[in-house]
Structure formats: structure tokens, C-alpha cells
Design a protein around this motif. Structure first.
Motif, PDB file in Angstrom:
ATOM      1  N   GLY A 159       0.804  -1.222   0.000  1.00  0.00           N
ATOM      2  CA  GLY A 159       0.000   0.000   0.000  1.00  0.00           C
ATOM      3  C   GLY A 159       0.836   1.269   0.000  1.00  0.00           C
ATOM      4  N   ASP A 160       2.157   1.139   0.294  1.00  0.00           N
ATOM      5  CA  ASP A 160       3.021   2.328   0.284  1.00  0.00           C
ATOM      6  C   ASP A 160       3.165   2.877  -1.131  1.00  0.00           C
ATOM      7  N   VAL A 161       3.185   4.216  -1.213  1.00  0.00           N
ATOM      8  CA  VAL A 161       3.483   4.876  -2.481  1.00  0.00           C
ATOM      9  C   VAL A 161       4.939   5.340  -2.415  1.00  0.00           C
ATOM     10  N   LEU A 162       5.751   4.878  -3.375  1.00  0.00           N
ATOM     11  CA  LEU A 162       7.199   5.084  -3.318  1.00  0.00           C
ATOM     12  C   LEU A 162       7.715   5.660  -4.631  1.00  0.00           C
ATOM     13  N   LYS A 163       8.914   6.196  -4.559  1.00  0.00           N
ATOM     14  CA  LYS A 163       9.597   6.634  -5.776  1.00  0.00           C
ATOM     15  C   LYS A 163      10.521   5.508  -6.247  1.00  0.00           C
ATOM     16  N   ALA A 164      10.555   5.291  -7.540  1.00  0.00           N
ATOM     17  CA  ALA A 164      11.383   4.228  -8.113  1.00  0.00           C
ATOM     18  C   ALA A 164      11.927   4.678  -9.458  1.00  0.00           C
ATOM     19  N   ILE A 209      10.297  -3.165 -15.139  1.00  0.00           N
ATOM     20  CA  ILE A 209      11.090  -3.453 -13.942  1.00  0.00           C
ATOM     21  C   ILE A 209      11.526  -2.122 -13.343  1.00  0.00           C
ATOM     22  N   LEU A 210      11.193  -1.927 -12.078  1.00  0.00           N
ATOM     23  CA  LEU A 210      11.521  -0.685 -11.377  1.00  0.00           C
ATOM     24  C   LEU A 210      12.495  -0.972 -10.252  1.00  0.00           C
ATOM     25  N   GLU A 211      13.484  -0.107 -10.063  1.00  0.00           N
ATOM     26  CA  GLU A 211      14.481  -0.262  -9.009  1.00  0.00           C
ATOM     27  C   GLU A 211      14.168   0.708  -7.879  1.00  0.00           C
ATOM     28  N   LEU A 212      13.895   0.133  -6.687  1.00  0.00           N
ATOM     29  CA  LEU A 212      13.600   0.959  -5.510  1.00  0.00           C
ATOM     30  C   LEU A 212      14.883   1.418  -4.829  1.00  0.00           C
ATOM     31  N   VAL A 256       5.249   4.812  -7.596  1.00  0.00           N
ATOM     32  CA  VAL A 256       4.592   3.512  -7.717  1.00  0.00           C
ATOM     33  C   VAL A 256       3.949   3.144  -6.392  1.00  0.00           C
ATOM     34  N   LYS A 257       3.010   2.217  -6.475  1.00  0.00           N
ATOM     35  CA  LYS A 257       2.346   1.716  -5.264  1.00  0.00           C
ATOM     36  C   LYS A 257       2.759   0.271  -5.047  1.00  0.00           C
ATOM     37  N   MET A 258       3.075  -0.062  -3.804  1.00  0.00           N
ATOM     38  CA  MET A 258       3.452  -1.424  -3.469  1.00  0.00           C
ATOM     39  C   MET A 258       2.194  -2.275  -3.359  1.00  0.00           C
TER      40      MET A 258
END
Length: 571
Positions: free
Chosen positions: A367-372, A383-386, A419-421
């Protein structure tokens, strides 16, 4: 003595000096003791029997003229008298030669060595002077000198292998090789493997260095025996002419070869490696070499280990190793395995960095919204790199709220996005991410504000075989315009009626919003909009007819057509 001679020279005139010369006593062939009175450019003035009555030309001296000093005692032989000049010409060489010939002959009979010096080279060998005066010949086959190499300088020991007196002189043949072989054989009996020897570096080659142990024996230090560190160059360790201490590691008495080791003069670092390093420990080393299958790290001189490519990255990541490390970099590595017998070390770069997935649940939650960062765009998703070695996958269905024909038109490699987890699988090291869910669902607003029958505006963004995709103004969603809904007339090819970039009005003829089943779509029509407008105009014309009286059918049709044309619509 020299001062005394100078005083005598100053007190006597030349006439007085010649008066003192007794040439009658200086008969040809007489041997006399002489003392050097003065050194001239072309020879020596000598005193014999207490009188200044002799001259030794430079070519009759045993040694070079520069080696004589006033007062030196020498033995000479009278070879010529000159009563007019009042002096005798004498020779040191003739006295010495007679004695030297006797010594050479004795050395020949007894098989003993005799001193000599190579004075020149011939086609077949070398000219030699024994005891400075006796001429001899050294055949090339007896010289032990390799063809093309310069002849040794200085005094050496020769063996006389032929001595023959002849009417016009003597014939002497000598050998260097004979005594060399004896000396070499004797030397080989004095050495053994493990013994330490000292020698002078003679030359350096790519395969090793030659070390001169004595006048007759030269040994080799192979390149592999230079240092425990194989990357060290020979020229960094040794220089020609310097003295070096080594250990004997091989003796071939038959071939007369000796192998030496420089590195074995110090302790083998692998012999105590397990005492210094523990499996599982983290150490610092220097990157020495990079290969397609990994890179080598030096922990200390002579101790290198391999970081296999499987121990570089966490997860299924494929990168150029040179983008991670460079030769000369200091890096931390974990020791995975030590094999002293094979002299191999297995190292891990990634373990020294730490497993980023070890406590992944503490850093990321569903549910976390993160930058990737976009690492790779694939036909099936992104494919996104966190963070380094932590990446997730966005399936094509989660790229956009709208229909995605080509992912690369929506997402570019290298760009940073939100992106959202959606889910985390720590066992398989996988993350499922969503780009579209990082922003509010625009279809929710569409469902609240629009319904079937409503009119919307939008721009044609692309064409398909069955219709056109419309970006609906103000809502940021895409609608579908079927080819059957483009015009009142039958349309076979969408390109004949619609062009990309055209802005138009449309009627919603179908609208579905079912987030539970992930279904969202809108179908629009130009054809229905035209029909609606036609019906509206017809109704208006009929109303006008009712108000104004009878109108012919032809007039009615013309009125509707004109009305539509005025509004910019063409049937």
C-alpha cells in the motif's frame, strides 16, 4: 727515489749524462737489472749498473706505459747498442717472454691453469696473450663463448692444450672451456636444493632473470618464482648488475642448469592463510582484474581471490561489472571458502554489502506509495528499481488506467516515477508494483459525473483496425470510437474518416466501471451524435411548421440540411 732522480736530472747536463753511460758493458743479449729514471711519451729511460744508459721502447714493455713509475725495478735485455747516442735499447718483454714461455710449457706438461687475456677475435676463434707476452690461439669451440656475444675482458684462467716449439717460434693453443667444465662440475658438487646462494643479476627476460653465481655458472630465476604476487613485474623487483640472494629449487647436473627462487626467500602467505583470515569474515582488498565471469581481489601480495559474478549482485540483476568496480578499487568482500591445497579463495561482494532483502519488510509495506527508477521496459511490463539490488515488477495491466498499446510510449527507461506497493514475496525476492494505482482512479470521477448518453469532447490519439482511441477532455481517460460509429455512412477504413490529433465531440454509448473486476471502459460515437442532432433539428423544423403552416417535404429536408450546415455538421 723519485726526488733523488729529479735532483740528479737537475744537476747533470745532457753531455755529463752521456759521459756517464758505459756502452761497452751493454752488450747485445745481456740481461740486466734496471731502474726507471723517467717516463717518456714513447718509452722508459732506465738506469743499469748505476748508470743512465738504457731506453725501453713502449712496444718492449710487458705492461702498458701508464703503469710504470719512476723508481720501478725491472729486468731487461739489451737488444741494440748505439755508441753514437751513448745509450742502449733494451727490452723488458724479451726477458719476461723467456720466463713466460717456460711457465707456459710447464703448465702444459702439468695440466695446470695459466693466466691470460683475450686481445682480439678472428674468424675461427680468439688471439690470446698468456702471462702478458706469450701469444696463443683460443679456438671458438674451446672458448665456451656463445656466438655473437662479446669476448670477456680481463685476466682469465686458460688451459694449454697444445705446446709445440718450432724453428720460427712456438705454437700454443689454449682452452677456456676445459677449465670451465672442471670448475662447473666442481661447483655443482657443492650445491644442493634448498641452499641459499648469492649472485649478480646478469639480464632480465620476459620468462625470468639470469643470475651469475660465479665466473662459470649462471642460473635462472623463472618468472613464476619471482614473487608470491604473480602480478608483480620482474623489472620492479630486479635490476641488471645488482646482487640478489636466492634459494636453489632445482639442479640439473647433466644439463648444467640451476633454477633459483626469489619468492621462497620469504614465507609463503598461503601457509598461514587460515590463521589470518576466517571463513565468513569481511576483509578489504584491491581489485586486480575484471573478467566476464567475475573479478579478482588481492588481499595481500600473493593472495588473490575470485568474486564470481553470482556473488556480485543480489537478485537476478545483469550489469556490466565495470559499472560496479574498477581495477585498483578498494572493496569490502566476505570470505566464503579457503582452499590452501588449490590456493584458491572464494569471495562475496554482495554479502559484504549486506542483503537488502534481509529486513525488507521493515522498509516497505503493501500500500506504500514510493519513488522508483525505471530499470527496464519489457513487452509484458516494467522493472523498477527501488534501491540498489531491490527491484519490483509492474505488469502491463498496472502501467496505466488507460489501455496500453506500447509500454515504451508511457514509461521511459531511466526516469523516476511514483509507484504503489501491491505485494512483497520475501522468499522469492519479488515485488509487485503499480504505476497507475500511485495516482487516484480517474474512472471513479467518470462514473460519478458521466453516464451513457452524455456528450464529451476529446482528441484522437491513435488509430486501430477496428476504430480510434480518444483522450477524453478533463478526465484523462481513454474512450473507444468503433469504426461503425464514425459516420452515418458505412466506413471501411478508419483512416478515411478520422485522423490523429483531431479534436471532436462524441456521445457516450457505453460506460462500464467495475473496479472489483478491474473493468473500466467507455465507448463513444459520432454517428449517434449526428443522429441526435438530426432528430433535434427535425423536431425544431416541425415545430416551426406547426407555427407557420404547410411546408413541402423537399423544403423540409432542405431546411434541416441548411440548419445542420450552419452548425458546422455535414451529413
Amino acid at each position: 727515489m723519485e726526488e733523488k732522480m729529479k735532483q740528479q736530472d737537475e744537476n747533470l747536463s745532457m753531455e755529463e749524462i752521456f759521459e756517464q753511460m758505459d756502452v761497452s758493458s751493454a752488450r747485445k743479449g745481456n740481461r740486466k737489472d734496471a731502474e726507471v729514471f723517467s717516463v717518456q711519451p714513447d718509452g722508459l729511460m732506465v738506469i743499469m749498473d748505476g748508470k743512465l744508459d738504457g731506453f725501453v721502447p713502449a712496444d718492449q714493455l710487458v705492461n702498458d706505459l701508464e703503469e710504470y713509475n719512476v723508481g720501478d725495478k725491472i729486468e731487461v735485455m739489451v737488444i741494440k747498442t748505439n755508441e753514437e747516442e751513448g745509450r742502449s735499447t733494451v727490452s723488458e718483454k724479451r726477458v719476461h717472454a723467456r720466463q713466460a714461455v717456460s711457465k707456459v710449457e710447464k703448465a702444459y706438461r702439468e695440466g695446470k691453469a695459466i693466466d691470460g687475456k683475450i686481445v682480439s677475435e678472428t674468424n675461427a676463434g680468439y688471439n690470446v696473450r698468456l702471462l702478458k707476452t706469450v701469444p696463443a690461439f683460443l679456438p671458438g669451440s674451446e672458448s665456451g663463448i656463445r656466438k655473437g656475444d662479446p669476448a670477456p675482458e680481463g685476466t682469465m684462467k686458460f688451459k694449454v692444450i697444445r705446446f709445440k716449439r718450432q724453428r720460427n717460434g712456438i705454437n700454443v693453443v689454449v682452452s677456456l672451456k676445459a677449465f670451465q667444465e672442471e670448475a662447473i662440475n666442481a661447483y655443482f658438487k657443492t650445491i644442493e636444493v634448498g641452499q641459499e646462494l648469492e649472485g649478480k643479476v646478469e639480464s632480465i627476460k620476459n620468462f625470468g632473470a639470469f643470475v651469475k653465481l660465479n665466473d662459470n655458472v649462471t642460473a635462472l630465476i623463472p618468472a613464476s618464482e619471482m614473487s608470491w604476487d604473480p602480478s608483480v613485474r620482474i623489472s620492479d623487483l630486479l635490476k641488471p648488475g645488482e646482487t640478489v640472494r636466492t634459494k636453489v629449487i632445482g639442479i640439473d647436473e647433466k644439463e648444467k642448469k640451476i633454477s633459483l627462487s626469489l619468492k621462497q626467500m620469504t614465507e609463503d602467505p598461503w601457509s598461514t592463510l587460515k590463521e589470518k583470515y576466517e571463513v565468513g569474515s569481511t576483509v578489504v582488498g584491491t581489485v586486480k582484474n575484471i573478467t566476464p565471469f567475475g573479478f579478482f581481489v588481492s588481499l595481500e601480495p600473493g593472495v588473490e581471490g575470485l568474486v564470481h559474478i553470482s556473488e556480485v549482485f543480489w537478485g537476478n540483476i545483469k550489469k556490466d561489472l565495470k559499472s560496479v568496480v574498477e581495477v585498483g578499487d578498494e572493496v569490502k568482500v566476505n570470505i566464503k571458502e579457503i582452499n590452501e591445497e588449490k590456493r584458491t579463495l572464494s569471495l562475496s561482494y554482495r554479502e559484504a554489502l549486506g542483503d537488502p532483502w534481509e529486513n525488507i519488510g521493515d522498509k516497505y509495506k503493501e500500500g506504500d506509495v514510493l519513488k522508483a527508477k525505471t530499470a527496464k521496459v519489457l513487452p509484458t511490463g516494467v522493472i523498477l528499481e527501488l534501491e540498489e539490488y531491490v527491484s519490483g515488477f509492474v505488469p502491463v495491466s498496472e502501467v496505466s488506467w488507460n489501455f496500453v498499446d506500447r509500454i515504451e510510449d508511457v514509461v521511459k527507461e531511466g526516469e523516476e516515477i511514483e509507484v504503489k506497493m501491491l505485494s512483497i514475496d520475501t522468499v522469492n525476492r519479488r515485488m509487485r508494483l503499480s504505476i497507475k494505482q500511485a495516482t487516484p482512479d480517474p474512472w471513479e470521477k467518470v462514473s460519478e459525473e458521466l453516464s451513457v448518453g452524455d456528450q464529451v469532447s476529446g482528441t484522437v490519439t491513435r488509430l486501430t483496425k477496428s476504430g480510434a482511441i480518444i483522450m477524453v477532455d478533463s478526465y484523462g481517460v481513454e474512450a473507444f470510437l468503433p469504426v461503425s460509429q464514425v459516420s452515418l455512412e458505412r466506413t471501411e477504413n478508419i483512416e478515411d474518416s478520422v485522423e490523429v490529433g483531431k479534436h471532436d465531440q462524441f456521445k457516450i454509448i457505453r460506460l462500464v466501471y467495475d473496479p472489483d473486476n478491474d473493468t473500466r471502459n467507455m465507448v463513444v460515437s459520432i454517428r449517434q451524435l449526428i443522429k441526435d442532432k438530426e432528430a433535434a433539428e427535425t423536431e425544431k423544423v416541425l415545430k416551426d411548421f406547426n407555427d407557420n403552416g404547410t411546408v413541402s417535404s423537399n423544403s423540409l429536408g432542405e431546411m434541416i440540411k441548411n440548419q445542420l450546415e450552419e452548425e458546422g455538421e455535414s451529413l
